[in-house]
Design a protein around this motif. Structure first.
Motif, mmCIF file in Angstrom:
data_model
loop_
_atom_site.group_PDB
_atom_site.id
_atom_site.type_symbol
_atom_site.label_atom_id
_atom_site.label_comp_id
_atom_site.label_asym_id
_atom_site.label_seq_id
_atom_site.Cartn_x
_atom_site.Cartn_y
_atom_site.Cartn_z
ATOM 1 N N SER A 132 0.829 -1.220 0.000
ATOM 2 C CA SER A 132 0.000 0.000 0.000
ATOM 3 C C SER A 132 0.862 1.268 0.000
ATOM 4 C CB SER A 132 -0.918 -0.005 1.228
ATOM 5 O OG SER A 132 -0.134 0.039 2.404
ATOM 6 N N PHE A 133 0.218 2.365 -0.359
ATOM 7 C CA PHE A 133 0.851 3.701 -0.295
ATOM 8 C C PHE A 133 -0.254 4.743 -0.295
ATOM 9 C CE2 PHE A 133 0.422 2.618 -4.724
ATOM 10 C CZ PHE A 133 -0.020 3.783 -5.332
ATOM 11 N N THR A 134 0.117 5.959 0.016
ATOM 12 C CA THR A 134 -0.850 7.060 0.100
ATOM 13 C C THR A 134 -0.518 8.116 -0.947
ATOM 14 O OG1 THR A 134 -1.157 6.701 2.464
ATOM 15 C CG2 THR A 134 -1.822 8.849 1.586
ATOM 16 N N ILE A 135 -1.542 8.606 -1.652
ATOM 17 C CA ILE A 135 -1.387 9.732 -2.595
ATOM 18 C C ILE A 135 -1.824 10.998 -1.880
ATOM 19 C CG2 ILE A 135 -2.083 10.710 -4.806
ATOM 20 C CD1 ILE A 135 -2.741 7.920 -5.757
ATOM 21 N N ARG A 141 -5.892 6.829 -12.488
ATOM 22 C CA ARG A 141 -4.431 6.764 -12.486
ATOM 23 C C ARG A 141 -4.016 5.317 -12.240
ATOM 24 N NH1 ARG A 141 -2.276 12.048 -11.896
ATOM 25 N NH2 ARG A 141 -0.283 11.007 -12.332
ATOM 26 N N VAL A 142 -3.044 4.883 -13.045
ATOM 27 C CA VAL A 142 -2.577 3.507 -12.952
ATOM 28 C C VAL A 142 -1.143 3.493 -12.453
ATOM 29 C CG1 VAL A 142 -2.062 1.403 -14.246
ATOM 30 C CG2 VAL A 142 -4.110 2.745 -14.793
ATOM 31 N N ASP A 145 -9.147 6.259 -8.839
ATOM 32 C CA ASP A 145 -9.829 7.391 -9.447
ATOM 33 C C ASP A 145 -9.467 8.630 -8.628
ATOM 34 O OD1 ASP A 145 -11.414 9.073 -10.890
ATOM 35 O OD2 ASP A 145 -13.288 8.424 -9.960
ATOM 36 N N PHE A 146 -8.443 9.326 -9.085
ATOM 37 C CA PHE A 146 -7.938 10.467 -8.320
ATOM 38 C C PHE A 146 -8.760 11.712 -8.639
ATOM 39 C CE2 PHE A 146 -5.041 14.129 -7.847
ATOM 40 C CZ PHE A 146 -4.755 14.003 -6.500
ATOM 41 N N PRO A 151 -6.582 13.401 -1.018
ATOM 42 C CA PRO A 151 -5.726 12.288 -0.575
ATOM 43 C C PRO A 151 -6.435 10.960 -0.789
ATOM 44 C CG PRO A 151 -5.713 14.054 1.034
ATOM 45 C CD PRO A 151 -6.779 14.406 0.057
ATOM 46 N N ALA A 152 -5.647 9.941 -1.139
ATOM 47 C CA ALA A 152 -6.238 8.616 -1.397
ATOM 48 C C ALA A 152 -5.268 7.535 -0.959
ATOM 49 C CB ALA A 152 -6.559 8.479 -2.879
ATOM 50 N N ASN A 153 -5.820 6.497 -0.351
ATOM 51 C CA ASN A 153 -5.023 5.338 0.040
ATOM 52 C C ASN A 153 -5.173 4.268 -1.030
ATOM 53 O OD1 ASN A 153 -4.169 6.422 2.561
ATOM 54 N ND2 ASN A 153 -6.192 5.944 3.423
#
Length: 309
Positions: free
Chosen positions: A215-218, A229-230, A266-267, A271-273
């Motif tokens: 996992s990571f966070t945007i 976004r891929v 889907d940005f 913030p998105a996980n």
């Protein structure tokens, strides 16, 4: 009587001889005078011819000197390199041709000298006309150069302003590009084991690890491009082997990537996980350290690792 006759005869003979002597003497002096007159006239004629010949030679030399001066004047005019250069070369050749004609001319007549003077005068007039035209062209060229220099200064200033604007534009674009990039953090990889109830628990034991949760966070970004976004996840084992799908993707710029799986989001600027799961093909993962790399197309933006005992 006879004596008287003899005396008379002698006197007559003497008179005849006297008259003949006077005539002969007169004739001789007359011839001498004619001869002296002819000699004097011949000498005078020769002197006059010599004077005439000397004057012609001086005139011939004077014309040649003037022509040589004209030739030098054309050489100077040709140094200006104007649009008249070709015409000046022709005029200079005319001067040189006339000089050659005069040089090979032996004992030219007065009429020839007169003709040479006329030709010299024509060449002088042509030179004066050409010199005036050269000066005019030179003045025009000077004015044109001054105008060009002024335009160059304006163009240089404009170019400097344009370069400044372009530099600012590129800097702004670079700033916007950097600002529009997504920033990611919190890169994690954990091993999971699944209970019969379906609940997943973290583990560091290789024999229990059935899957790897990555996992990571945007971070939020209001000026970044929104939409799908891929991201590509690459998992490597201890032997540097790519696990999972092990697929190759090419990006069209001589760059390619072998990835384990893909995650999409889907940005929308917030913030998105993001996370993805890699299942073990053998039921669990062998002991060792596993390395995970996170890619946005061909650019790596993060990494993480996990060691299973």
């Amino acid at each position: 009587m006879k004596k008287h006759y003899k005396n008379g005869l002698v006197k007559t003979l003497f008179a005849v001889l006297f008259v003949f002597g006077l005539g002969a003497t007169f004739y001789i002096f007359s011839k001498e005078s004619d001869l002296n007159f002819d000699l004097s006239k011949d000498i005078t004629d020769k002197k006059q011819n010599t004077v005439i010949l000397s004057e012609i030679e001086l005139a011939q030399k004077d014309i040649l000197d003037s022509l040589n001066t004209l030739k030098l004047a054309y050489d100077v005019a040709l140094l200006e390199k104007t649009s008249l250069s070709q015409q000046l070369e022709i005029e200079k050749k005319n001067v040189e041709n006339l000089m050659e004609i005069i040089k090979v001319s032996k004992n030219p007549s007065s009429q020839q000298i007169g003709l040479y003077r006329i030709q010299l005068s024509d060449l002088k007039n042509s030179l004066n006309s050409n010199v005036l035209e050269v000066k005019k062209l030179k003045s025009q060229n000077k004015n044109l150069l001054t105008e060009i220099e002024s335009q160059n200064v304006v163009m240089y200033q404009q170019k400097a302003e344009n370069d400044t604007l372009v530099s600012k534009q590129k800097k702004l674009e670079s700033t916007l590009k950097d600002a529009s990039k997504l920033a990611m953090n919190n890169f994690k990889v954990v091993a999971l084991r699944e209970k019969k109830s379906g609940k997943e628990l973290e583990t560091d034991k290789a024999k229990n690890a059935q899957k790897l949760r990555i996992s990571f966070t945007i971070n939020g970004n209001s000026i970044a491009k929104t939409g799908k976004r891929v991201f590509y996840i690459q998992v490597l084992d201890q032997k540097n082997k790519v696990l999972g799908e092990d697929k190759l993707i090419e990006f069209g710029n001589d760059k390619a990537l072998v990835y384990s799986f893909i995650v999409a989001v889907d940005f929308q600027g917030k913030p998105a996980n993001v996370y993805g799961v890699l299942n073990s093909e053998e039921g669990n993962f062998p002991k060792g350290t596993y390395f995970v790399n996170f890619f946005d197309k061909q650019e790596i933006f993060g990494s993480a690792s996990i060691t299973l005992d």
